[in-house]
Write a protein that holds these residues in place. Structure first.
Motif, short mmCIF file in Angstrom:
data_model
loop_
_atom_site.label_atom_id
_atom_site.label_comp_id
_atom_site.label_asym_id
_atom_site.label_seq_id
_atom_site.Cartn_x
_atom_site.Cartn_y
_atom_site.Cartn_z
N ASP A 104 0.87 -1.18 0.00
CA ASP A 104 0.00 0.00 0.00
C ASP A 104 0.91 1.23 0.00
OD1 ASP A 104 -1.60 2.17 0.66
OD2 ASP A 104 -2.95 0.97 1.90
N LEU A 105 0.95 1.93 -1.13
CA LEU A 105 1.88 3.05 -1.27
C LEU A 105 1.59 4.15 -0.26
CD1 LEU A 105 2.28 3.36 -5.15
CD2 LEU A 105 3.62 2.04 -3.52
N ALA A 106 0.33 4.38 0.01
CA ALA A 106 -0.02 5.43 1.00
C ALA A 106 0.51 5.05 2.38
CB ALA A 106 -1.53 5.62 1.04
N GLN A 107 0.41 3.79 2.70
CA GLN A 107 0.91 3.34 4.00
C GLN A 107 2.43 3.43 4.05
OE1 GLN A 107 -0.32 -0.59 5.10
NE2 GLN A 107 0.88 -0.61 7.00
N LEU A 108 3.07 3.08 2.92
CA LEU A 108 4.54 3.17 2.87
C LEU A 108 5.01 4.61 3.02
CD1 LEU A 108 5.44 0.66 -0.01
CD2 LEU A 108 5.53 0.26 2.45
N ALA A 109 4.24 5.53 2.45
CA ALA A 109 4.62 6.94 2.51
C ALA A 109 4.26 7.58 3.84
CB ALA A 109 3.96 7.71 1.37
#
Length: 854
Positions: A796-801
């Motif tokens: 999940d890119l949002a979670q990674l960011a």
């Protein structure tokens, strides 16, 4: 006397009227007669040189040196892959008339036949010793006589497959043999390379001179090697055994292996199991039938010969005794190289052949004989003293060069151990013209000739390897190194008859595509080191641009970039733990570029890549070798630019290295056949790029920064992987971390994204050979790659960011990247265990039941 070629005139320069150098005292001149006029068979060549003039000859000399360098024709790496010594070649060939050569050819064929019979007798009935033709001391005290080989049965009509003879001319022009090479005769490959180069720089002259070709000799060698096991198979597995890349004649080993079409192997590539020799290959263990060895006898088997050898194959001699592998030349043939044998060769020839020796040997006295000893003591100033038995450390003593003290020491040495020495007549090498400092000069020379066994006798190479001294101070040429080589032309009276079509041998597809494990391992690491150097160079250039930009780089952004560089290169602790380095980074940055002793530096990675390339020289194309030479030149340029620390515009100094590495990558993708050599090089590249991309993402984006500083880090990261322009076009003004992760992590259209590398690895794994005994299902290495692929796709890119404000980090991103890195490192270990090492438990070298199984 001034050379007529010293005039820099155009092609209308007059042909050479007479010798441009003084007649040598007491020596034969190859090119000019007693009246200093060109000999008839040299006339055409000398006229051609005269027409070319100084500029034309210099141009051809430079072209020859460039071809040799591009071909990788090195003589000795000197433990430095950046500065290998290029094979020294004089572009003026040594010319011999066919009428004169016919006599030499007959003498060489007889001599090879004689030495073959000597070998069979010494390791068989030993009639030469029993009848007193050869003193027992000459044989039994020689370390080259291997008692382990006595009584060994050898297949085929000839035991001695290859034989080299060193010839010099006496003052009367007659050829005299001064030494024999029978263990692993070197030089034939260099002779072929010399012919290739000279025919390219003087094509018209070569074409019009009716020079006898060399190709038939190597075709005969191939047929002979195949015939050694014709009683067992129609499709023999033949390998060329080399000591390795740091052997002084490694280029020749690789060149011959390529020319003959055989795998080039080192001792570690072979193993003895169940009474046979096997090659550790990509497909597992492959049987070996014939070994064309380039190792001296004593290094071939640690079990029965030299225990300290790191080059041989333990148990090899036992397998050869049982007839399960054939060595060319056979072990034990080193005894034939002893100078002491030459003293008895005329009598040996009469005893074994019932003939006189057609090609005379240099007159030799064995000091173990009282009469010979007295003669040597009384005529020391006219003789050369040599050990009776040839060894690597043996040296010759020239009696005429001794002062009173040295003469007394030599006489004391002879008196202490007379049987350990022989004396030979001093024959200065014949003079041959060379091109030196824009003119013709004379140098003493020697000719190494080659023969190969056939069913009916021995075939002689029409020519050989001529060598001349580099300076006029030298009077005799004794070694391949420290001398200049020449092509040797045997001129025919008429054009050579076209050779019949090359005999086609049945080819085993598995043998054609199979490669030694060492080769694919070096190609794998060649790809990894190339990628390490490229990623480090790109990041280094980006840092230089940011540090030297118009706008000052904020300290926080600077620190993250510098620390990322330490982590990517692996040069730790570096910038990660030293505040002072972060404030004053120039010296550390210069070190990371040029310090070859610091593991992980750019130069260390490039040197490691070049060293891997040298280990698999036979696998590299001509264009690849050219690019690697350009890379060496760029490395030297960078060294000069960084002599006093960082240059004024340091990023520009690295451009040549980056573009050369890109050219190498492009050449591999566009020109290499998609075989296993390409596959493993690509696996190495993709694995390393995935590891470094994950490291970069973790090191640069794992720690959050305020808006503008964070944007600088993201743009620097994108710039270092050549993705900044694509990012701006796709996302316009957006600079969110999610957008960067989208492009660098999960975009399959980006050839530098993390998912692209892992997806390519998955494809390559499916094309690698599988062990037939392996159970169905995914292999461990496949599981790791598929898991890494899923981890990236499910992220999940949002979670990674997302920033974990409690720990002031992007914990999810750091955790995922650490997991990917760990899985990829496990993947490389599994790959090594499966395809490179082929480890197995300890085995007995000798089993009583082996012979029953044969």
């Amino acid at each position: 006397m001034r050379s007529p070629l010293a005039n820099n005139s155009a092609p209308e320069t007059q042909p050479v009227p007479n010798a441009p150098y003084v007649k040598p005292a007491g020596a034969f001149d190859e090119a000019f007669d007693e009246g200093r006029q060109p000999r008839a068979h040299w006339q055409q060549l000398l006229e051609h040189i005269g027409r070319l003039g100084t500029d034309g000859m210099d141009d051809r000399y430079r072209r020859a040196q460039r071809i040799l360098r591009d071909d990788g024709a090195t003589y000795d790496l000197n433990n430095d892959p950046l500065s290998p010594s290029v094979w020294s070649l004089d572009i003026i060939p040594n010319v011999i008339s066919s009428a004169e050569w016919a006599f030499v050819e007959q003498g060489l064929a007889q001599r090879s036949t004689l030495f073959e019979l000597i070998y069979r007798d010494l390791y068989g009935e030993q009639q030469l010793l029993k009848q007193g033709i050869v003193p027992s001391e000459i044989v039994f005290a020689d370390p080259g006589f291997l008692r382990q080989c006595h009584g060994m049965h050898l297949p085929g009509t000839k035991a001695l497959i290859l034989h080299a003879v060193d010839l010099v001319r006496g003052e009367n022009g007659q050829f005299v043999a001064i030494g024999d090479r029978t263990q692993s005769p070197s030089g034939s490959g260099y002779a072929l390379e010399n012919r290739t180069v000279v025919s390219r720089v003087m094509p018209g002259l070569f074409r019009d001179s009716n020079v006898l070709r060399l190709s038939a000799f190597f075709q005969t060698l191939r047929q002979t090697l195949a015939g050694l096991v014709s009683h067992k198979t129609d499709n023999p597995r033949v390998v060329v055994l080399t000591p390795g890349a740091y052997s002084s004649t490694y280029f020749e080993h690789a060149y011959l292996a390529n020319h003959l079409g055989y795998p080039l192997v080192q001792g570690g590539d072979l193993t003895v199991r169940n009474g046979k020799v096997w090659m550790k290959s990509l497909n597992g263990l492959s049987p070996v039938d014939v070994i064309l060895r380039r190792l001296d006898d004593s290094f071939c088997d640690q079990a029965e010969l030299r225990a300290d050898s790191m080059l041989g194959v333990p148990g090899l001699l036992e397998v050869a005794r049982n007839g399960n592998v054939v060595l060319a030349n056979p072990l034990g043939s080193g005894v034939l190289e002893a100078p002491g044998l030459l003293a008895f060769l005329p009598d040996i020839c009469q005893f074994l052949l019932g003939q006189s020796l057609q090609l005379p040997s240099v007159r030799t006295w064995w000091c173990g004989n009282p009469q010979d000893y007295d003669y040597v003591v009384n005529h020391l100033d006219q003789l050369i003293i040599k050990p009776t038995y040839r060894s690597f450390a043996s040296r010759s003593i020239y009696g005429h060069s001794l002062d009173a003290k040295a003469r007394a020491e030599t006489l004391a040495m002879l008196a202490k151990n007379p049987a350990g020495y022989v004396a030979q007549c001093y024959i200065p090498g014949s003079q041959a013209p060379i091109w030196h400092e824009q003119r013709l000069e004379g140098r003493p020379g020697i000719l190494r000739t080659f023969t190969v066994a056939t069913k009916n006798g021995y075939s002689v190479m029409p020519g050989g390897l001529s060598r001349v001294a580099e300076s006029t101070a030298e009077v005799i040429v004794t070694k391949l190194s420290g001398s200049r080589s020449k092509d040797t032309w045997i001129l025919s009276d008429k054009p050579e008859v076209e050779q019949s079509a090359v005999t086609e041998f049945p080819r085993d597809e598995a043998q054609v595509t199979n490669l030694p494990s060492r080769v694919i391992e070096n190609l794998f690491w060649f790809g990894r080191y190339a990628e390490r150097a490229e990623v480090s160079l790109r990041l280094m250039r980006t840092i230089f641009k940011q540090l030297n930009g118009v706008e000052p780089l904020p300290p926080e952004s600077r620190n993250i970039l510098l620390q990322a560089l330490s982590q990517v290169t692996g040069c730790l602790p570096g910038f990660t733990e030293n505040e002072e380095l972060l404030e004053h980074p120039n010296d550390e940055l210069a070190t990371l570029v040029t310090d070859h002793e610091r593991a992980g530096s750019i130069k260390a990675n490039l040197q490691a890549m070049l060293a891997c390339g040298e280990q698999v020289k036979e696998m590299l194309s001509a264009d690849t070798r050219i690019i690697l030479n350009e890379l060496r030149d760029h490395i030297h340029e960078v060294d000069r630019a960084y002599t006093h620390g960082l240059p004024s515009v340091p990023e520009e100094s690295l451009d040549g290295l980056v573009t050369t590495l890109l050219a190498l990558s492009g050449l591999n993708n566009e020109s290499m056949l998609r075989g296993m050599d390409w596959m493993f090089q690509e696996i190495g590249r993709r694995t390393e790029r995935a590891l470094l991309t994950a490291t970069l993402l973790k090191a640069t984006l794992g720690k959050p920064l305020p808006g503008m500083q964070q944007q600088l880090i993201l743009e620097s990261l994108l710039l270092s992987v050549e993705a900044l322009i694509s990012f701006r076009r796709r996302y316009r003004t957006g600079t969110r971390i999610e957008f960067g992760l989208d492009l660098l992590m999960i975009d399959l259209s980006n050839p530098r994204s993390l998912i692209y590398q892992v997806n390519q690895l998955r494809k390559y794994l499916n094309e690698l050979p599988r062990n037939e005994s392996m159970t169905s299902g995914l292999s461990p290495e496949n599981r790791l790659i598929i898991k890494s692929l899923n981890d990236i796709q499910l992220a999940d890119l949002a979670q990674l960011a997302h920033v974990d404000h409690r720990h002031r980090s992007r914990a999810s991103l750091q955790q995922l990247m650490s997991q990917i890195i760990e899985q990829l490192e496990q993947f490389t270990s599994l790959l090594s265990d499966k395809y490179f090492d082929h480890t197995a438990g300890p085995q007995q070298l000798i089993k009583a039941k082996w012979k029953a199984e044969l």
